[in-house]
Write an enzyme that holds these catalytic residues in place. Structure first.
Site, mmCIF file in Angstrom:
data_model
loop_
_atom_site.group_PDB
_atom_site.id
_atom_site.type_symbol
_atom_site.label_atom_id
_atom_site.label_comp_id
_atom_site.label_asym_id
_atom_site.label_seq_id
_atom_site.Cartn_x
_atom_site.Cartn_y
_atom_site.Cartn_z
ATOM 1 C CD GLU A 112 38.587 40.131 31.136
ATOM 2 O OE1 GLU A 112 38.361 41.047 30.345
ATOM 3 O OE2 GLU A 112 38.756 40.302 32.363
ATOM 4 C CG ASP B 85 40.614 38.866 27.092
ATOM 5 O OD1 ASP B 85 41.151 39.281 28.125
ATOM 6 O OD2 ASP B 85 39.536 39.300 26.632
ATOM 7 C CB ILE B 86 36.483 35.481 28.704
ATOM 8 C CG1 ILE B 86 37.074 34.218 29.356
ATOM 9 C CG2 ILE B 86 34.973 35.320 28.515
ATOM 10 C CD1 ILE B 86 36.536 33.940 30.740
#
Length: 351
Positions: free
Chosen positions: A270, A228-229
């Site tokens: 994301e 996950d960004i």
């Protein structure tokens, strides 16, 4: 990984990936044509009843049946190819033996039989050079008779029949194979579209999960990393969604170049997933750490960004849903621990 190719080629290109499908699609037609040839051979010998008990009748017939069985059952491209070639040459040689024994049949039917064999070969043989070989050998072996005692310039008539029959078979074979190849390319193109995330060109969630399930069934185990960004909403809010999209593409490019992974895909937003094909915890963690470092040092994105990840092992008999839950929990442990890191879930158990 999905191909970046956007449109199917319209060139005649029978790729290795298409050959099994082509064999399957042509199987029914080949069976029908070969059975018709075998039935015709038997019909001729019902008329030539004095020949029906000879080796000249049963030798070619048994050879045809054997090659028919091989070609319709094999999974090998080479066996499929050469059994088709041998089937046609067996038919031509079989009728050549009949014409040698019955000169009257040679005079009256050799031309028609050769033209039928040459055109019919286009339905059985996939490959331009193979087809030309069989077509030319059919004419050379049979040497059709055109009644030159009664027709002047008979060689010109033979030349016309030779050119017409081979050209007709060539056009038929090329057109059929071209249409089949283009159909398979278009089918592959739309399958790729249905499996590919448009923005990143990675697998979408459905395609990644499908490959994950197949990997679990066919391998002894491995590792799965859920990514996950970090602070992605802030990137979108401060720099705009175009910048956010570029960040997603940069991460996707790093995932495509990631050594040691089996495949990667976008799970949504994301969030990404990576299947790592190794049973070694040390190797799996090293792969994850290299990816972290590559993203930290990236210069292609409009802003510096990092990601957090949960890295978990899985085994052959483990349910996909349990693996995803475990990875998701490890991911959020990495977030709570300060982000820009991988939480390694080895030794942890779902409660």
């Amino acid at each position: 990984m999905p191909s970046n190719r956007k449109y199917p080629s319209l060139e005649l290109d029978v790729s290795a990936d298409h050959r099994p499908r082509i064999r399957l699609l042509l199987r029914e037609g080949i069976i029908a044509v070969q059975l018709l040839v075998i039935a015709s051979w038997l019909a001729v010998h019902l008329v030539l009843d004095e020949r029906i008990a000879t080796l000249g009748a049963w030798g070619p017939l048994l050879m045809m049946v054997a090659l028919f069985t091989i070609q319709t059952r094999t999974n090998s491209d080479n066996v499929w190819r050469y059994s088709g070639l041998l089937f046609m040459l067996t038919v031509v040689l079989g009728f050549k033996l009949i014409f040698l024994e019955y000169p009257l049949l040679h005079r009256q039917f050799s031309l028609a039989m050769t033209v039928l064999a040459v055109v019919g070969a286009s339905l059985l043989i996939r490959g331009p050079m193979d087809y030309l070989l069989v077509a030319v050998l059919s004419w050379v072996l049979v040497m059709p008779h055109i009644g030159h005692d009664d027709v002047s310039d008979y060689r010109w008539y033979l030349a016309i029949f030779f050119a017409f029959s081979i050209s007709l078979g060539w056009i038929n074979s090329r057109t059929y194979l071209r249409a089949l190849s283009i159909t398979l390319q278009i089918e592959q193109h739309y399958r790729t579209l249905s499996e590919t995330d448009y923005l990143t060109s990675l697998y979408n969630r459905r395609a990644l999960m499908d490959r994950f399930e197949r990997f679990i069934e066919s391998h002894g185990g491995g590792f799965f990393m859920m990514i996950d960004i970090d602070d992605f909403k802030r990137i979108n809010d401060q720099l705009g969604h175009a910048a956010g999209d570029q960040v997603l593409r940069v991460l996707a490019a790093r995932l495509r170049n990631m050594a040691g992974s089996h495949c990667a895909g976008r799970l949504g937003g994301e969030e990404f997933g990576v299947i790592i094909d190794t049973l070694s915890p040390a190797i799996a963690l090293a792969i994850a750490e290299r990816l972290l470092e590559a993203v930290r040092n990236s210069r292609e994105a409009p802003a510096r960004f990092t990601f957090s990840a949960g890295l978990v092992p899985f085994s052959h008999d483990q349910a996909l849903a349990d693996i995803l839950i475990h990875a998701d929990r490890c991911l959020y442990k990495a977030k709570r621990a300060g982000k820009d890191r991988v939480h390694f879930g080895v030794g942890e158990h779902l409660s």
